[in-house]
Design a protein around this motif. Structure first.
Motif, mmCIF file in Angstrom:
data_model
loop_
_atom_site.group_PDB
_atom_site.id
_atom_site.type_symbol
_atom_site.label_atom_id
_atom_site.label_comp_id
_atom_site.label_asym_id
_atom_site.label_seq_id
_atom_site.Cartn_x
_atom_site.Cartn_y
_atom_site.Cartn_z
ATOM 1 N N ALA A 49 10.080 3.466 -0.086
ATOM 2 C CA ALA A 49 11.026 2.820 0.453
ATOM 3 C C ALA A 49 11.338 3.282 1.824
ATOM 4 O O ALA A 49 11.717 2.422 2.680
ATOM 5 N N LEU A 50 11.583 4.580 1.916
ATOM 6 C CA LEU A 50 11.899 5.011 3.205
ATOM 7 C C LEU A 50 10.987 4.894 4.218
ATOM 8 O O LEU A 50 11.303 4.764 5.428
ATOM 9 N N LEU A 51 9.606 5.177 3.880
ATOM 10 C CA LEU A 51 8.818 5.132 4.783
ATOM 11 C C LEU A 51 8.494 3.483 5.413
ATOM 12 O O LEU A 51 8.096 3.141 6.211
ATOM 13 N N ILE A 52 8.579 2.776 4.305
ATOM 14 C CA ILE A 52 8.434 1.133 4.694
ATOM 15 C C ILE A 52 9.689 0.723 5.688
ATOM 16 O O ILE A 52 9.470 0.090 6.709
ATOM 17 N N ILE A 106 0.724 -1.245 0.014
ATOM 18 C CA ILE A 106 -0.031 -0.138 0.026
ATOM 19 C C ILE A 106 0.975 1.250 -0.111
ATOM 20 O O ILE A 106 0.548 2.089 -0.844
ATOM 21 N N ILE A 107 1.973 1.408 0.865
ATOM 22 C CA ILE A 107 2.809 2.529 0.959
ATOM 23 C C ILE A 107 3.574 2.577 -0.207
ATOM 24 O O ILE A 107 3.777 3.780 -1.172
ATOM 25 N N THR A 108 3.713 1.494 -1.165
ATOM 26 C CA THR A 108 4.536 1.562 -2.376
ATOM 27 C C THR A 108 3.663 2.280 -3.527
ATOM 28 O O THR A 108 4.071 3.023 -4.343
ATOM 29 N N GLN A 109 2.236 1.857 -3.454
ATOM 30 C CA GLN A 109 1.380 2.571 -4.225
ATOM 31 C C GLN A 109 0.993 3.963 -3.665
ATOM 32 O O GLN A 109 0.615 4.766 -4.723
#
Length: 823
Positions: free
Chosen positions: A217-220, A206-209
């Motif tokens: 990638a940083l937030l993941i 979801i974060i990637t989308q």
């Protein structure tokens, strides 16, 4: 009144100290687990028999904890694990049955699987033997979770070649397999954990989308501690600025999130308390349960590493303590967390993440108050109180973990304090924003994207700050290795300085509050025990660092008894120690586990450094054990002759050397490597790399070891090469070949080259050491695999020693002479 040995409030701290000390004791002593178990049982029985005697009871309880810790450590060693899978390292293609024990990890374009082994077959599945241990498996794929691949809880069958663990492997990993054939036999695992791991991958998708790269990638990494390929270019900048803890599994994240949830639930609890008594409100326990569930869930979502587990346990204790009428004690909870984690896996104490988390927490608790007083004038500035707190906590954590971070990242960051001050205060904001993106996306993808654009400016700020700080001239300097003396001296000095400052603060407090009242002896005793306990833990924590061994008065060469289980002795590993304590390892044998045991018996448990590692021939009998050594030890210099047509094993050897930035030297005839006072390695062969069908033998290193009172000629695998021996005779005079000891590798079912006779005649040795290159698994110790071959003869009587019969052979020398010991 009888004095209390350990105050009641510090009983768990004392138990934790002795438990951890026992684990370290187990690493010093190579004894069977049964010995420690019997000792612990006797201590416990005596404790029960002498229960009415308080001091004796306490001493026996602490002794029980010490021996129990040593037993738990020895039980966890691969060598002491029944049917250890490590014994199959270096064997031909195997089939392995096991279960995926953790969520797959993504590394570049490969997935890393943690497999708990159940059975193994070395005859293509015709028969299966019981096996135990944990291995890392590298499989192809660019997604963490795939319905077509192995995932957590799946029963799998692997087919491939077993290798030593990779450098990045966690403690407790017995072996590894690279791109084997994998077939999923069934599904299983804990349903709750399966659901949480699936949720973790879903949130990452979801974060990637919702965000562009590299912000996604940083937030993941910030929220879930997952490293996706898009994050790779940013990792060096985080390492250089001392902020790698932001994108790594961190106990600090668990603590922050637990605090956020606890505060939110407390507000709800206060609102409910306006209508009825808060003390009797069931919402109090709902709040407590919700916070504990959140801590547990996020601990699993962030990877359940040692740091997250430590913070999770301490966070749950912090929530439960006031609900049960108990006072939360940071030292007690830290001790309990260490006991639980090390009981599950005692090898975790050597894990970098555990050491950083454990020592960092201790540093924050102990050192932060001193820095806050030192920085007190800064509180007059705008937001001065917050600034002082951030700077004090950052300094305390960095000072407590400085040697560990230097050893791990091999660089010293001068801008870490500034970078942490600019970024760490926003970590809570990043976690909240990440949850908003993930939860919003679970509800409705466009809602997650909306939250993502809300998070983007903060992520851009973090990336920009890290990039600017990393690009600042002089931000960090490389440090290949920290001196062992400096590492130990640093922590001893830090512990001493802390005790001095603590006493000075207590004296100042007494002068200010002098009213004639006396401090009770039990309080003073409690303080002293706490000081000594903290100092002991800090010093024990430096076991991950290296320490040079003490000097001896003798030079020694040991032909080590190494080889896979169920086979005869082999001696392709040669260990050299100078009188000044320098160490050299030549070749490594077929089995990393037995080599590790042999080295551990000759090195102090805290020493993780070898001065020189030499590979004489790129054959499995020589290189397999060294692959493990160069990953686990700090090596000052790696030496080989190179290879014209690298095989897979040699390519892995060079790749590990490059990845670890180990000093590497390709040598040829005429090279001399000084080791210590009066000790040197002379390279007699090869003159140059030779092309041909037998080039591995032809290009093997021939080394002459010069030492006071003894010269040793290591012909090794070159003893099987007519080309190498003929070139040696043509290029060198007899004086270069003269030696007291000559070592050769004898090939089973083959005769020796005719040129070996002339080399031995010129060498004129007193003792000839013959080591077999490999043996069949069905042969046992006591058989004679070399005796059937024609042994090379010399013109004079020469003592012939075959390590396949004798085991380890150690030769000691000094200026007066040398002697042979059969161990």
């Amino acid at each position: 009144m009888k004095a209390v040995l350990v105050p009641r409030g510090l009983l768990l701290v004392a138990i934790g100290l002795l438990w951890l000390a026992g684990i370290f004791l187990g690493s010093f002593l190579t004894m069977p687990p049964l010995v420690f178990l019997i000792g612990a049982a006797m201590a416990l029985i005596l404790c029960l028999l002498l229960w009415q005697y308080q001091q004796e009871r306490m001493l026996l309880l602490l002794l029980f904890c010490l021996l129990a810790g040593a037993w738990r450590y020895s039980l966890a060693l691969p060598a002491n694990t029944p049917h250890s899978i490590a014994s199959y390292i270096g064997s031909p293609s195997l089939q392995i049955r096991g279960v995926v024990a953790d969520e797959p990890k993504l590394q570049g374009r490969s997935r890393t699987l943690l497999i708990t082994v159940n059975q193994v077959s070395n005859d293509n599945g015709a028969s299966w033997q019981e096996a135990a241990g944990t291995i890392l498996v590298y499989s192809s794929g660019i997604t963490i979770e795939t319905p077509y691949g192995a995932n957590y809880g799946d029963s799998v069958k692997l087919q491939g070649k077993l290798q030593p663990p990779e450098p990045q492997s966690a403690p407790g990993i017995f072996a590894s397999m690279t791109f084997p054939r994998i077939s999923v036999q069934g599904t299983g695992g804990n349903i709750l954990i399966v659901w949480l791991y699936h949720l973790r991958v879903l949130l990452a998708n979801i974060i990637t989308q919702a965000l562009p790269q590299p912000e996604a990638a940083l937030l993941i990494a910030l929220l879930l501690s997952l490293h996706t390929p898009a994050l790779a270019p940013l990792i060096p900048a985080f390492n250089a600025t001392g902020t790698a803890h932001l994108i790594a599994p961190s106990g600090f994240k668990v603590t922050i999130l637990a605090g956020i949830i606890s505060n939110m639930m407390s507000l709800l609890e206060k609102a409910s308390g306006s209508k009825r008594g808060r003390a009797k409100s069931p919402l109090r326990w709902i709040t407590t349960a919700s916070t504990i569930v959140t801590i547990l869930a996020y601990t699993l979502l962030s990877g359940a590493g040692p740091a997250a587990l430590r913070a999770g346990i301490m966070g749950m204790l912090l929530v439960v303590a006031p609900r049960t009428g108990r006072t939360y004690n940071i030292y007690t909870s830290l001790s309990l967390a260490a006991i639980i984690i090390s009981a599950i896996d005692p090898l975790t104490l050597w894990s970098v993440s555990f050491l950083l988390s454990f020592l960092g927490t201790l540093g924050i608790v102990m050192l932060t108050p001193f820095f806050e007083r030192l920085l007190h004038p800064m509180q007059r500035l705008l937001f001065g109180h917050t600034l002082v707190e951030i700077v004090a906590v950052t300094l305390a954590a960095q000072i407590a973990t400085f040697p560990i971070t230097t050893i791990v990242f091999q660089q010293l960051s001068f801008i870490a304090l500034f970078a942490n001050v600019l970024t760490v205060p926003l970590l809570g904001t990043f976690l909240v924003l990440g949850l908003l993106v993930g939860i919003g996306g679970l509800i409705f993808i466009p809602l997650g994207m909306l939250c993502g654009w809300l998070a983007w400016p903060f992520l851009w700020y973090l990336k920009t700050v890290i990039d600017i700080c990393a690009a600042t001239p002089g931000a960090a300097i490389p440090l290949n290795t920290m001196s062992s003396v400096v590492a130990w001296g640093y922590y001893i000095a830090l512990a001493s300085l802390y005790i001095i400052l603590l006493r000075k603060r207590d004296d100042t407090t007494k002068r200010k509050q002098h009213t004639g009242a006396k401090v009770s002896p039990s309080s003073r005793r409690l303080l002293r025990i706490l000081q000594l306990g903290v100092a002991a833990l800090i010093i024990l924590g430096t076991g991950v660092s290296v320490l040079t061994p003490q000097s001896t008065d003798k030079f020694s060469v040991s032909f080590l008894d190494v080889g896979p289980a169920r086979s005869v002795s082999q001696g392709e590993a040669i260990f050299i120690r100078t009188a000044q304590g320098q160490t050299v390892l030549i070749d490594g044998g077929l089995d990393a586990a037995s080599l590790s045991q042999a080295l551990d018996s000759r090195l102090p448990s805290w020493q993780r450094t070898l001065d020189v590692v030499v590979l004489t021939a790129a054959r499995p009998e020589h290189i397999t054990g060294l692959l493990d050594v160069i990953q686990r030890f700090q090596i000052k210099e790696v030496i080989d002759a190179g290879m014209l047509h690298p095989n897979t094993t040699y390519a892995l050897w060079r790749r590990i050397i490059n990845e670890r930035n180990l000093p590497y030297l390709s040598v040829s005839e005429g090279t001399t490597i000084p080791i210590g006072a009066g000790v040197a390695l002379q390279i007699l062969w090869p003159q140059h790399l030779h092309k041909g069908s037998n080039e591995v033998w032809d290009n093997s290193l021939i080394v002459r070891v010069q030492a006071p009172g003894m010269h040793t000629l290591l012909l090794g695998a070159a003893a099987q090469s007519q080309y190498a021996l003929t070139g040696l005779l043509m290029n060198l005079t007899s004086s270069y070949l003269e030696a007291d000891i000559v070592q050769i590798v004898g090939e089973i079912n083959k005769t020796y080259p005719t040129a070996l006779q002339e080399v031995l005649r010129k060498a004129h040795p007193t003792a000839l050491i013959i080591t077999p290159p490999s043996v069949r698994a069905n042969q046992s110790k006591g058989s004679d695999p070399v005796a059937s071959n024609p042994l090379p003869a010399t013109e004079t009587d020469c003592q012939v020693i075959q390590t396949a019969q004798t085991g380890t052979v150690e030769i000691e020398s000094n200026a007066d002479g040398w002697n042979v010991n059969i161990l």
